[in-house]
Design a protein around this motif. Structure first.
Motif, PDB file in Angstrom:
ATOM      1  N   GLY A 229       0.861  -1.184   0.000  1.00  0.00           N
ATOM      2  CA  GLY A 229       0.000   0.000   0.000  1.00  0.00           C
ATOM      3  C   GLY A 229       0.893   1.229   0.000  1.00  0.00           C
ATOM      4  N   ASP A 230       0.452   2.290   0.673  1.00  0.00           N
ATOM      5  CA  ASP A 230       1.223   3.540   0.633  1.00  0.00           C
ATOM      6  C   ASP A 230       2.151   3.697   1.840  1.00  0.00           C
ATOM      7  OD1 ASP A 230       0.034   4.010  -1.728  1.00  0.00           O
ATOM      8  OD2 ASP A 230      -1.217   5.677  -1.054  1.00  0.00           O
ATOM      9  N   THR A 231       2.393   2.618   2.584  1.00  0.00           N
ATOM     10  CA  THR A 231       3.482   2.672   3.566  1.00  0.00           C
ATOM     11  C   THR A 231       4.741   3.054   2.794  1.00  0.00           C
ATOM     12  OG1 THR A 231       2.395   1.065   4.972  1.00  0.00           O
ATOM     13  CG2 THR A 231       4.795   1.296   5.241  1.00  0.00           C
ATOM     14  N   ALA A 232       4.856   2.536   1.545  1.00  0.00           N
ATOM     15  CA  ALA A 232       5.905   2.988   0.617  1.00  0.00           C
ATOM     16  C   ALA A 232       5.253   3.245  -0.731  1.00  0.00           C
ATOM     17  CB  ALA A 232       6.993   1.930   0.476  1.00  0.00           C
ATOM     18  N   TRP A 233       5.382   4.464  -1.250  1.00  0.00           N
ATOM     19  CA  TRP A 233       4.860   4.748  -2.593  1.00  0.00           C
ATOM     20  C   TRP A 233       5.723   4.076  -3.646  1.00  0.00           C
ATOM     21  CZ3 TRP A 233       4.020  10.714  -1.839  1.00  0.00           C
ATOM     22  CH2 TRP A 233       2.717  10.948  -1.354  1.00  0.00           C
ATOM     23  N   THR A 234       7.051   4.066  -3.397  1.00  0.00           N
ATOM     24  CA  THR A 234       7.972   3.539  -4.411  1.00  0.00           C
ATOM     25  C   THR A 234       9.018   2.632  -3.749  1.00  0.00           C
ATOM     26  OG1 THR A 234       9.676   5.236  -4.251  1.00  0.00           O
ATOM     27  CG2 THR A 234       7.775   5.746  -5.644  1.00  0.00           C
ATOM     28  N   GLN A 235       9.724   1.878  -4.595  1.00  0.00           N
ATOM     29  CA  GLN A 235      10.771   0.979  -4.120  1.00  0.00           C
ATOM     30  C   GLN A 235      11.891   1.757  -3.419  1.00  0.00           C
ATOM     31  OE1 GLN A 235      12.180  -1.550  -7.262  1.00  0.00           O
ATOM     32  NE2 GLN A 235      12.883  -3.081  -5.818  1.00  0.00           N
ATOM     33  N   LEU A 236      12.137   2.968  -3.929  1.00  0.00           N
ATOM     34  CA  LEU A 236      13.167   3.826  -3.345  1.00  0.00           C
ATOM     35  C   LEU A 236      12.911   4.112  -1.868  1.00  0.00           C
ATOM     36  CD1 LEU A 236      14.421   5.827  -6.070  1.00  0.00           C
ATOM     37  CD2 LEU A 236      14.770   6.988  -3.907  1.00  0.00           C
ATOM     38  N   ASN A 237      11.624   4.308  -1.516  1.00  0.00           N
ATOM     39  CA  ASN A 237      11.281   4.605  -0.122  1.00  0.00           C
ATOM     40  C   ASN A 237      11.728   3.465   0.791  1.00  0.00           C
ATOM     41  OD1 ASN A 237       8.681   5.943  -1.779  1.00  0.00           O
ATOM     42  ND2 ASN A 237       9.549   7.233  -0.181  1.00  0.00           N
ATOM     43  N   VAL A 238      11.611   2.217   0.298  1.00  0.00           N
ATOM     44  CA  VAL A 238      12.018   1.059   1.096  1.00  0.00           C
ATOM     45  C   VAL A 238      13.538   0.942   1.104  1.00  0.00           C
ATOM     46  CG1 VAL A 238      11.910  -1.454   1.316  1.00  0.00           C
ATOM     47  CG2 VAL A 238       9.876  -0.182   0.607  1.00  0.00           C
ATOM     48  N   GLU A 239      14.128   0.918  -0.092  1.00  0.00           N
ATOM     49  CA  GLU A 239      15.575   0.689  -0.204  1.00  0.00           C
ATOM     50  C   GLU A 239      16.383   1.685   0.610  1.00  0.00           C
ATOM     51  OE1 GLU A 239      15.708  -1.190  -4.692  1.00  0.00           O
ATOM     52  OE2 GLU A 239      16.361   0.859  -4.360  1.00  0.00           O
ATOM     53  N   GLN A 240      15.947   2.959   0.582  1.00  0.00           N
ATOM     54  CA  GLN A 240      16.731   4.000   1.253  1.00  0.00           C
ATOM     55  C   GLN A 240      16.119   4.419   2.583  1.00  0.00           C
ATOM     56  OE1 GLN A 240      17.633   7.089  -1.552  1.00  0.00           O
ATOM     57  NE2 GLN A 240      18.206   5.642  -3.133  1.00  0.00           N
ATOM     58  N   VAL A 241      15.111   3.644   3.044  1.00  0.00           N
ATOM     59  CA  VAL A 241      14.367   4.017   4.262  1.00  0.00           C
ATOM     60  C   VAL A 241      14.070   5.523   4.194  1.00  0.00           C
ATOM     61  CG1 VAL A 241      14.232   3.770   6.777  1.00  0.00           C
ATOM     62  CG2 VAL A 241      15.664   2.220   5.462  1.00  0.00           C
ATOM     63  N   ALA A 242      13.481   5.915   3.046  1.00  0.00           N
ATOM     64  CA  ALA A 242      13.254   7.328   2.753  1.00  0.00           C
ATOM     65  C   ALA A 242      11.780   7.666   2.938  1.00  0.00           C
ATOM     66  CB  ALA A 242      13.687   7.623   1.320  1.00  0.00           C
ATOM     67  N   GLU A 243      11.494   8.420   3.982  1.00  0.00           N
ATOM     68  CA  GLU A 243      10.117   8.812   4.271  1.00  0.00           C
ATOM     69  C   GLU A 243       9.748  10.056   3.457  1.00  0.00           C
ATOM     70  OE1 GLU A 243       7.339   8.390   4.953  1.00  0.00           O
ATOM     71  OE2 GLU A 243       6.447   9.401   6.661  1.00  0.00           O
ATOM     72  N   ARG A 244       8.440  10.204   3.204  1.00  0.00           N
ATOM     73  CA  ARG A 244       7.944  11.406   2.520  1.00  0.00           C
ATOM     74  C   ARG A 244       8.298  12.664   3.317  1.00  0.00           C
ATOM     75  NH1 ARG A 244       3.694   7.432   0.998  1.00  0.00           N
ATOM     76  NH2 ARG A 244       3.922   6.872   3.165  1.00  0.00           N
ATOM     77  N   PRO A 245       8.368  13.822   2.647  1.00  0.00           N
ATOM     78  CA  PRO A 245       8.686  15.063   3.370  1.00  0.00           C
ATOM     79  C   PRO A 245       7.533  15.497   4.282  1.00  0.00           C
ATOM     80  CG  PRO A 245       8.130  15.538   1.091  1.00  0.00           C
ATOM     81  CD  PRO A 245       8.188  14.048   1.211  1.00  0.00           C
ATOM     82  N   ARG A 246       7.889  16.260   5.311  1.00  0.00           N
ATOM     83  CA  ARG A 246       6.913  16.735   6.298  1.00  0.00           C
ATOM     84  C   ARG A 246       5.792  17.545   5.635  1.00  0.00           C
ATOM     85  NH1 ARG A 246      10.176  17.943   9.882  1.00  0.00           N
ATOM     86  NH2 ARG A 246       9.607  16.576  11.575  1.00  0.00           N
ATOM     87  N   ALA A 247       6.120  18.317   4.581  1.00  0.00           N
ATOM     88  CA  ALA A 247       5.103  19.126   3.886  1.00  0.00           C
ATOM     89  C   ALA A 247       3.941  18.236   3.444  1.00  0.00           C
ATOM     90  CB  ALA A 247       5.726  19.825   2.678  1.00  0.00           C
ATOM     91  N   ILE A 248       4.234  16.986   3.049  1.00  0.00           N
ATOM     92  CA  ILE A 248       3.201  16.062   2.569  1.00  0.00           C
ATOM     93  C   ILE A 248       2.560  15.315   3.731  1.00  0.00           C
ATOM     94  CG2 ILE A 248       2.847  13.940   1.217  1.00  0.00           C
ATOM     95  CD1 ILE A 248       3.208  16.628  -0.347  1.00  0.00           C
ATOM     96  N   THR A 249       3.369  14.850   4.665  1.00  0.00           N
ATOM     97  CA  THR A 249       2.795  14.044   5.754  1.00  0.00           C
ATOM     98  C   THR A 249       1.900  14.898   6.653  1.00  0.00           C
ATOM     99  OG1 THR A 249       4.817  14.341   7.052  1.00  0.00           O
ATOM    100  CG2 THR A 249       4.635  12.328   5.735  1.00  0.00           C
ATOM    101  N   LEU A 250       2.191  16.217   6.753  1.00  0.00           N
ATOM    102  CA  LEU A 250       1.297  17.104   7.505  1.00  0.00           C
ATOM    103  C   LEU A 250      -0.056  17.182   6.803  1.00  0.00           C
ATOM    104  CD1 LEU A 250       3.529  20.138   8.575  1.00  0.00           C
ATOM    105  CD2 LEU A 250       2.374  18.506  10.091  1.00  0.00           C
ATOM    106  N   LEU A 251      -0.010  17.299   5.471  1.00  0.00           N
ATOM    107  CA  LEU A 251      -1.240  17.391   4.669  1.00  0.00           C
ATOM    108  C   LEU A 251      -2.090  16.145   4.813  1.00  0.00           C
ATOM    109  CD1 LEU A 251      -0.366  18.842   1.133  1.00  0.00           C
ATOM    110  CD2 LEU A 251      -1.965  19.773   2.817  1.00  0.00           C
ATOM    111  N   ILE A 252      -1.451  14.962   4.767  1.00  0.00           N
ATOM    112  CA  ILE A 252      -2.228  13.716   4.773  1.00  0.00           C
ATOM    113  C   ILE A 252      -2.354  13.122   6.164  1.00  0.00           C
ATOM    114  CG2 ILE A 252      -1.725  13.183   2.348  1.00  0.00           C
ATOM    115  CD1 ILE A 252       0.418  11.302   3.148  1.00  0.00           C
ATOM    116  N   GLY A 253      -1.765  13.762   7.171  1.00  0.00           N
ATOM    117  CA  GLY A 253      -1.957  13.304   8.550  1.00  0.00           C
ATOM    118  C   GLY A 253      -1.197  12.026   8.869  1.00  0.00           C
ATOM    119  N   GLU A 254      -0.070  11.791   8.178  1.00  0.00           N
ATOM    120  CA  GLU A 254       0.685  10.558   8.387  1.00  0.00           C
ATOM    121  C   GLU A 254       1.560  10.637   9.639  1.00  0.00           C
ATOM    122  OE1 GLU A 254       2.377   8.681   4.908  1.00  0.00           O
ATOM    123  OE2 GLU A 254       4.364   8.927   5.730  1.00  0.00           O
ATOM    124  N   ASP A 255       1.694   9.511  10.331  1.00  0.00           N
ATOM    125  CA  ASP A 255       2.544   9.438  11.518  1.00  0.00           C
ATOM    126  C   ASP A 255       3.960   9.062  11.060  1.00  0.00           C
ATOM    127  OD1 ASP A 255       3.812   8.901  13.919  1.00  0.00           O
ATOM    128  OD2 ASP A 255       2.001   8.033  14.826  1.00  0.00           O
TER     129      ASP A 255
END
Ligand SMILES: [Zn+2]
Length: 302
Positions: A229-255
């Protein structure tokens, strides 16, 4: 007087530059440390996948319902502003005697994107023929296809939605369930793992949204998948343990702290269990690879 003002200007501009740089760092680059002890017990998930009597799926199929683009900087903290191709997916599990659907996409294209009308038609027909429908989370581009289906009331007999996925209708907007479709519906409620069909296990992963979960699938021949699902949008997010930027997670309410922890766990899992194919929410790359290996088949069976 004039010369004093002139001498102040470089300082003022310098201060503005520092404030802007700090704001950019805070909203687009900074990533918190991991929070919580979220873990995935693969041995337990595999045990549960074998715990239900019956045949496991013989085929896993993908429908590319739509395409869109996101800037890299939105996908990953610290990323550049070049555009990356993204896709809207739905998956079908083909069992010898029945069918299941994982994620229902949405009928309307995402902003700036385009949907494939024939894929939408096949998805809607396949949902009508499925005896199990699960979603990775309650966002409109994963649950909206069910909520806005013309026969949604009848489909709710096959849908196994969780308590949390139905508790946040605001996260699905602009899609919405017609109120009658949910009257008397009993959502599923589980703590960590829940087997829902032979070879299919739900894995609680609240973080991206309260109702987020991963879906583990084991094919009859032993091939294994983990739909992220969207725990990771892309493979890069997993490989690099790269979380979305705060500007986006604030908008979508992500922890964020929780998602960072989940990504770290998934990155470790990718190393220790390379045959467990992780499928991120919106990345065409891994899907193309799985199709090339016949681990995914294009277009839903009707
Ligand atoms: Zn989402």
């Amino acid at each position: 007087m004039n010369s004093v003002r002139r001498r102040r200007w470089p300082r003022v501009l310098g201060l503005i530059a520092v404030v802007l740089a700090a704001a950019y760092w805070w909203f687009f680059v900074q990533v918190p440390g991991p929070r919580t002890e979220w873990a995935l017990d693969v041995a337990e998930v595999r045990r549960l996948a074998g715990s239900m009597a019956g045949d496991k799926p013989t085929e896993v199929r993908v429908e590319r319902v739509g395409t869109f683009q996101f800037p890299h900087a939105i996908i990953e903290s610290g990323g550049g502003w070049g555009m990356r191709p993204m896709a809207l997916f739905s998956y079908q599990l083909v069992f010898p005697t029945h069918r299941a659907i994982i994620d229902t996409a949405q009928v309307e294209p995402l902003p700036g994107g385009a949907n494939d009308a024939a894929a939408v038609t096949r998805l809607q027909a396949a949902m009508g023929a499925a005896d199990l429908i699960v979603v990775t989370h309650e966002h409109g581009d994963h649950l909206g296809g069910l909520a806005t289906h013309p026969q949604v009331a009848a489909l709710m007999k096959a849908a196994k939605l969780t308590k949390e996925q139905l508790a946040h209708p605001e996260l699905m907007r602009p899609a919405a369930f017609p109120p009658a479709a949910l009257s008397g519906y009993q959502p599923v409620d589980y703590d960590k793992y829940l087997a829902v069909a032979p070879g299919v296990v739900l894995i609680r992963a609240a973080g991206h949204t309260p109702g987020s979960q991963l879906v583990y699938v084991q094919r009859a021949d032993g091939a294994e998948y983990l739909f992220l699902g969207d725990t990771a949008w892309t493979q890069l997010n997993v490989e690099q343990v790269a979380e979305r930027p705060r500007a986006i997670t604030l908008l979508i309410g992500e922890d964020r702290g929780v998602v960072v922890r989940q990504l770290a766990e998934l990155a470790a899992l990718a190393k220790s269990e390379p045959q467990l194919h992780q499928v991120p929410g919106h990345d065409p790359g891994p899907v193309d690879q799985l199709v090339a290996q016949h681990l995914l088949e294009e277009k839903f069976a009707q």
